[in-house]
Design an enzyme around this catalytic site. Sequence first.
Site, PDB file in Angstrom:
ATOM      1  N   GLY A  49       0.844  -1.187   0.000  1.00  0.00           N
ATOM      2  CA  GLY A  49       0.000   0.000   0.000  1.00  0.00           C
ATOM      3  C   GLY A  49       0.877   1.233   0.000  1.00  0.00           C
ATOM      4  N   GLN A  54       2.969   9.890   1.722  1.00  0.00           N
ATOM      5  CA  GLN A  54       4.307   9.299   1.577  1.00  0.00           C
ATOM      6  C   GLN A  54       5.028   9.800   0.326  1.00  0.00           C
ATOM      7  OE1 GLN A  54       2.713   5.096   2.313  1.00  0.00           O
ATOM      8  NE2 GLN A  54       4.810   4.933   3.064  1.00  0.00           N
ATOM      9  N   CYS A 104       7.156  -0.751   6.400  1.00  0.00           N
ATOM     10  CA  CYS A 104       6.644   0.453   5.739  1.00  0.00           C
ATOM     11  C   CYS A 104       7.694   0.975   4.774  1.00  0.00           C
ATOM     12  CB  CYS A 104       6.332   1.509   6.799  1.00  0.00           C
ATOM     13  SG  CYS A 104       5.713   3.065   6.135  1.00  0.00           S
ATOM     14  N   LEU A 105       7.245   1.404   3.598  1.00  0.00           N
ATOM     15  CA  LEU A 105       8.183   1.939   2.610  1.00  0.00           C
ATOM     16  C   LEU A 105       8.848   3.225   3.106  1.00  0.00           C
ATOM     17  CD1 LEU A 105       6.108   1.361  -0.659  1.00  0.00           C
ATOM     18  CD2 LEU A 105       8.016  -0.012   0.211  1.00  0.00           C
ATOM     19  N   HIS A 146      -3.082   0.500   8.426  1.00  0.00           N
ATOM     20  CA  HIS A 146      -1.729   1.049   8.253  1.00  0.00           C
ATOM     21  C   HIS A 146      -1.757   2.246   7.304  1.00  0.00           C
ATOM     22  CE1 HIS A 146       2.775   0.528   7.722  1.00  0.00           C
ATOM     23  NE2 HIS A 146       2.455   1.313   6.711  1.00  0.00           N
ATOM     24  N   GLU A 147      -2.461   2.087   6.178  1.00  0.00           N
ATOM     25  CA  GLU A 147      -2.473   3.167   5.175  1.00  0.00           C
ATOM     26  C   GLU A 147      -3.258   4.379   5.664  1.00  0.00           C
ATOM     27  OE1 GLU A 147      -0.375   3.025   2.920  1.00  0.00           O
ATOM     28  OE2 GLU A 147       0.046   0.913   3.241  1.00  0.00           O
ATOM     29  N   HIS A 150      -1.444   6.653   7.952  1.00  0.00           N
ATOM     30  CA  HIS A 150      -0.546   7.615   7.288  1.00  0.00           C
ATOM     31  C   HIS A 150      -1.258   8.944   7.035  1.00  0.00           C
ATOM     32  CE1 HIS A 150       3.198   5.550   6.434  1.00  0.00           C
ATOM     33  NE2 HIS A 150       2.594   4.522   5.865  1.00  0.00           N
TER      34      HIS A 150
HETATM   35 ZN    ZN Z   1       3.525   2.693   5.510  1.00  0.00          ZN
END
Ligand code: ZN
Length: 193
Positions: A49, A54, A104-105, A146-147, A150
Amino acid sequence: MPLRKIAQIGHPVLREKARALTREELLAPATQQLIDDMIATMRDAQGAGLAAIQVYETVRIAVVEVGQNARYPYKPPIPLTILVNPELNPVAGEGELFDNYEGCLSVPDLRGLVPRQTVLRCRSWDRHGNPVDRVVKGLEACTYQHEIDHLDGTLFVDRVVDRQSFSTWKDWERFHREPFVARVKELVAKYGS
Ligand code: ZN
């Protein structure tokens, strides 16, 4: 579809609260391009995701997809989903907490256990501004949380309760993967996702 740069933990943008979009803003070519770029960026980075914040755009858009994913090979598939102005709410009497191992990216080489709800109602728009109202379960529900975190400036590291669970990816594979995958299998057997 140009790839966007992904903000890394420590950059203040990741701590901002993203703003909701109007339908007119969503349908604007620049926003549609942003969505295409987010999909390409998520796939290129092998994420499950990606939130707009981000990629330095503080609007309430997230994309989710799990196919054949080298980063998360144990995850059941999630079709490509675009969440615009999403809201999550509990479903009375359903679900429990699941300790999900997340990465997480925006947080390089770190994983940790995050307690997540396993059943949630998600109301959002699709990329065309059509309302979508559905119940998400299992790992898919964990990914949504999680998304959507953000979009409110929250990272998974903020939600790790057992800080001894923090692990590099290499040592996660070595020490934590096997018991976690066994728990994931139970979760998927229960919820189908
Ligand atoms: Zn993340």
